[in-house]
Design an enzyme around this catalytic site. Structure first.
Site, short mmCIF file in Angstrom:
data_model
loop_
_atom_site.label_atom_id
_atom_site.label_comp_id
_atom_site.label_asym_id
_atom_site.label_seq_id
_atom_site.Cartn_x
_atom_site.Cartn_y
_atom_site.Cartn_z
N GLY A 28 0.83 -1.19 0.00
CA GLY A 28 0.00 0.00 0.00
C GLY A 28 0.87 1.24 0.00
O GLY A 28 2.08 1.18 -0.22
N VAL A 48 2.56 4.95 1.48
CA VAL A 48 3.38 5.32 2.63
C VAL A 48 2.48 5.67 3.82
O VAL A 48 1.46 6.35 3.66
CB VAL A 48 4.28 6.52 2.27
CG1 VAL A 48 5.14 6.92 3.46
CG2 VAL A 48 5.14 6.19 1.07
N ASP A 84 0.45 3.93 5.55
CA ASP A 84 -0.86 3.29 5.68
C ASP A 84 -0.91 2.31 6.85
O ASP A 84 -1.97 1.81 7.19
CB ASP A 84 -1.24 2.56 4.39
CG ASP A 84 -1.77 3.50 3.32
OD1 ASP A 84 -2.07 4.65 3.65
OD2 ASP A 84 -1.88 3.08 2.15
N GLY A 85 0.27 2.01 7.45
CA GLY A 85 0.29 1.17 8.65
C GLY A 85 0.73 -0.26 8.42
O GLY A 85 0.40 -1.13 9.24
N THR A 94 6.45 -4.81 2.73
CA THR A 94 7.07 -4.18 1.57
C THR A 94 6.96 -2.66 1.64
O THR A 94 6.03 -2.13 2.24
CB THR A 94 6.41 -4.67 0.27
OG1 THR A 94 5.02 -4.31 0.27
CG2 THR A 94 6.52 -6.18 0.16
N ASN A 105 -7.46 0.70 7.14
CA ASN A 105 -6.82 0.89 8.43
C ASN A 105 -7.09 2.28 9.00
O ASN A 105 -7.58 3.17 8.30
CB ASN A 105 -5.31 0.64 8.27
CG ASN A 105 -4.60 0.54 9.60
OD1 ASN A 105 -5.18 0.12 10.60
ND2 ASN A 105 -3.34 0.94 9.63
N LYS A 106 -6.75 2.43 10.26
CA LYS A 106 -6.88 3.71 11.00
C LYS A 106 -8.33 4.18 11.04
O LYS A 106 -8.62 5.37 10.98
CB LYS A 106 -5.98 4.78 10.39
CG LYS A 106 -4.50 4.36 10.33
CD LYS A 106 -3.60 5.48 9.84
CE LYS A 106 -2.15 5.00 9.77
NZ LYS A 106 -1.22 6.05 9.34
N SER A 121 40.18 3.07 -37.35
CA SER A 121 39.94 2.88 -38.78
C SER A 121 41.25 2.88 -39.57
O SER A 121 41.42 2.11 -40.53
CB SER A 121 39.02 4.00 -39.29
OG SER A 121 37.73 3.88 -38.70
N SER A 129 32.11 1.10 -30.26
CA SER A 129 31.45 0.07 -29.42
C SER A 129 31.77 0.29 -27.95
O SER A 129 32.54 -0.46 -27.35
CB SER A 129 31.87 -1.33 -29.88
OG SER A 129 33.25 -1.45 -30.08
#
Length: 634
Positions: A31, A33, A35-36, A111, A165-166, A474, A541
């Site tokens: 969820g 930031v 949010d618990g 997470t 929540n909350k 070259s 390259s």
């Protein structure tokens, strides 16, 4: 310390046995930031008695020192273990925690909520059976709520809990709960989440976590814990066709040869007819061996060793499947890709793809589109940046056995690894094999490379000159070709500027275009080597990854890298074409050595120091080496 149980005191052996056979649920919290999420996991650990007394004492002390609850216990500190997390009050890395109840064992992944850590959220979600998506009742559905919900849907997580929540901060308003629920349901239908369980709660106060709350008499659904305890896992996998990626060829002695792995789906029994993929060979199961003895049947979720009735070739990374319901085999796919690296995804760059126990070379096409996770709009894109999600085509060096990710996560989910640094740069989900991969096959030819080279009395090879602009590549390559031609060799010189007048005139000088420039030239060089020629390639390259790709495409024995090593100051002083002057004046963007990097070779076969060797001397030395000579004095 586990949850409390009378069996601990009465019969410890019985308790341990009961704990051993409990089912395991892996879930994540995600969820936006604040949010618990961390608080919720801390509360689950606390309520399930998974905290020792000294940990509780430390938690109380930390709550007073760095907590966010005014001196009360801050449950988030049980999970936010990094110093930076505690200082900022946010989750940065994925935190895994174990706890158990009388009915089930759990592994939960906490997470991060910040957008910049979306890749960490994908990591936590990759092994989850269920997702708990938290919403702050005061703020409702936010951008990261949508982003994480989309990722949950994308990763095929079947069980979703919407934890509003909350609720204590909105006076347990049923109207607010219903408002958020209606908004989220509309978005969930849009992204393919067809069913979810909504629970009003206060993670900090413990409402509707393990016990029903008196503050929400209008909620007739389950508590979070009771719901998590009843989610069914793995049952659907057992009904799917049998799949077992081989992780290890088990050969303890001359009399036993088995193939060990984890049963990803379905079931298998002695006598079943199996197909080995991608080879397609078939045999019959002779035994199913485990540490505790042979089994009459093995099902999804078990680690086993299978022995076959026939001596056929089976290697690590192969897939065993029922012969009548085998997965498909292909080397080109459409896939959804989540980019997880600070360096952008460059179309055409070679990566290593790992799917199950198999690793193959892979390149990614320019994205068909990338997804705006706020609107689900498909946007045009040339490449993918950190945390972006897009749909691309993949081309592999070898065919693999696969199922679409929507049908089997183990045979449809993969990661991409940078071949130089070994960093995991992306995670993806296979959709389907491209039709062209099924319709195009190698045509056997009577005259091969060896025959063509023999006719010319030479060894075909690529001599790849690399170095800064103005280094002298070259000039030296041209002199080498003159010497080889005079000696009767059959050659061709591919020069960077010349090729950009024709084959690559559509390419610019961005990193992505440079990658494609080298990819095309490497393919042309490979065809010319197949024709039996000595091919001289003179390109800046700048990236090691593409030079390595060219080497692998041609073959180690037929590739010689020549590093024309000229310091930037010397090359800039020469500035024959006036390019450095333009780059310094800002008139020429993405110029190697000025505002675009050059990665010098680490193990070139030949290094030419142009500050001590003339072009003629360098050419003589290279031509001498190509004709099989060796002069230890040079």
């Amino acid at each position: 310390m586990a949850h409390q149980s009378d069996l601990i005191a009465q019969d410890i052996d019985a308790y341990l046995k009961a704990h051993e056979v409990k089912s395991l649920l892996r879930f994540l919290t995600c969820g936006s930031v604040d949010d618990g999420k961390s608080t919720l996991i801390g509360r689950l650990l606390y309520d399930s008695k998974m905290i020792f007394e000294d940990q509780l004492a430390a938690l109380e002390a930390d709550s007073k020192r760095v907590g966010t609850q005014g001196g009360e216990i801050d449950f988030a500190l049980l999970v936010d273990g990094l110093a930076a997390e505690r200082e900022q009050g946010i989750t940065i890395d994925v935190a895994y925690r174990f706890f158990s109840t009388d009915k089930r064992k759990f592994i939960v992944a906490d997470t991060p909520g910040h957008e910049q850590y979306t890749r960490n959220m994908v990591t936590g979600a990759s092994t989850a059976d269920a997702a708990v998506i938290l919403i702050d009742a005061r703020r409702g559905v936010l951008t990261q709520t949508r982003r994480h919900s989309y990722l949950v849907s994308l990763l095929g997580i079947r069980h979703v809990v919407l934890a509003i929540n909350k609720m204590d901060l909105v006076d347990w308003s049923k109207e607010r709960f219903d408002e958020i629920l209606a908004e989220y349901r509309g978005f969930a239908e849009q992204i393919g989440i067809k069913d979810f369980t909504a629970i009003p709660m206060s993670a900090l106060r413990g409402d509707n976590i393990t016990e029903p709350s008196a503050n929400s008499p209008w909620h007739q659904g389950p508590t979070l814990m009771s719901h998590l305890e009843t989610i069914e896992v793995d049952d659907y996998l057992r009904a799917d066709p049998f799949r077992m990626p081989v992780q290890w060829v088990n050969r303890p002695n001359l009399d036993f040869r088995g193939f060990s792995g984890f049963v990803a789906s379905g079931s298998v029994a002695p006598g079943d007819r199996l197909k080995v993929l991608p080879s397609g060979r078939e045999s019959t199961v002779a035994r199913i061996v485990t540490q505790d003895g042979d089994l009459p049947r093995a099902v999804a979720g078990q680690s086993i060793t299978i022995t076959l009735a026939d001596e056929i070739d089976v290697s690590r990374g192969d897939v065993l499947a029922h012969a009548e319901a085998a997965p498909a085999v292909a080397d080109q796919f459409e896939a959804t890709l989540v980019w997880m690296d600070d360096d952008a995804m460059l179309p055409g760059r070679p990566y290593l793809m790992k799917l199950g126990a198999r690793a193959v070379g892979a390149s990614v096409s320019e994205p068909k589109w990338k997804v705006n996770v706020n609107t689900m709009e498909h946007l045009a894109a040339k490449r993918l940046e950190l945390n972006e999600i897009g749909v691309c085509n993949l081309s592999l060096d070898a065919p693999i056995a696969f199922d679409p990710y929507s049908e089997n996560h183990d045979l449809g989910g993969f990661i991409l690894v940078d071949r130089i640094s070994n960093r995991t740069v992306g995670a993806g989900m296979l959709h389907f094999a491209l039709r062209r991969s099924q319709n195009i096959h190698w045509q056997a030819l009577s005259v091969d490379k060896a025959a063509r080279a023999s006719q010319k009395s030479q060894q075909a090879r690529v001599v790849w000159f690399t170095g800064l602009s103005g280094a002298g590549k070259s000039t030296i390559a041209d002199l080498v070709e003159k010497r080889l031609h005079a000696n009767g060799r059959h050659t061709y010189l591919l020069d960077g500027d010349n090729v950009r007048h024709g084959l690559n005139k559509d390419l610019g000088f961005t990193d992505a275009d440079r990658v494609e420039n080298i990819r095309r030239v490497a393919e042309i060089a490979r065809l010319m080597v197949d024709a039996g020629l000595i091919v001289l390639v003179s390109f800046i390259s700048p990236f090691r990854a593409e030079r390595r790709m060219a080497r692998e495409l041609v073959g180690e024995s037929e590739f010689m890298e020549v590093f024309v090593d000229t310091p930037l100051a010397v090359a800039e002083e020469r500035d024959v074409k006036g390019l450095y002057k333009k780059a310094r004046a800002g008139e020429l963007k993405n110029f190697t050595g000025i505002d675009s990097p050059y990665e010098p070779p680490e193990n070139a076969e030949i290094r030419i120091d142009t500050t001590t060797m003339t072009p003629e001397e360098a050419a003589e030395f290279i031509a001498f080496r190509l004709d099989g000579g060796f002069d230890p004095g040079i």
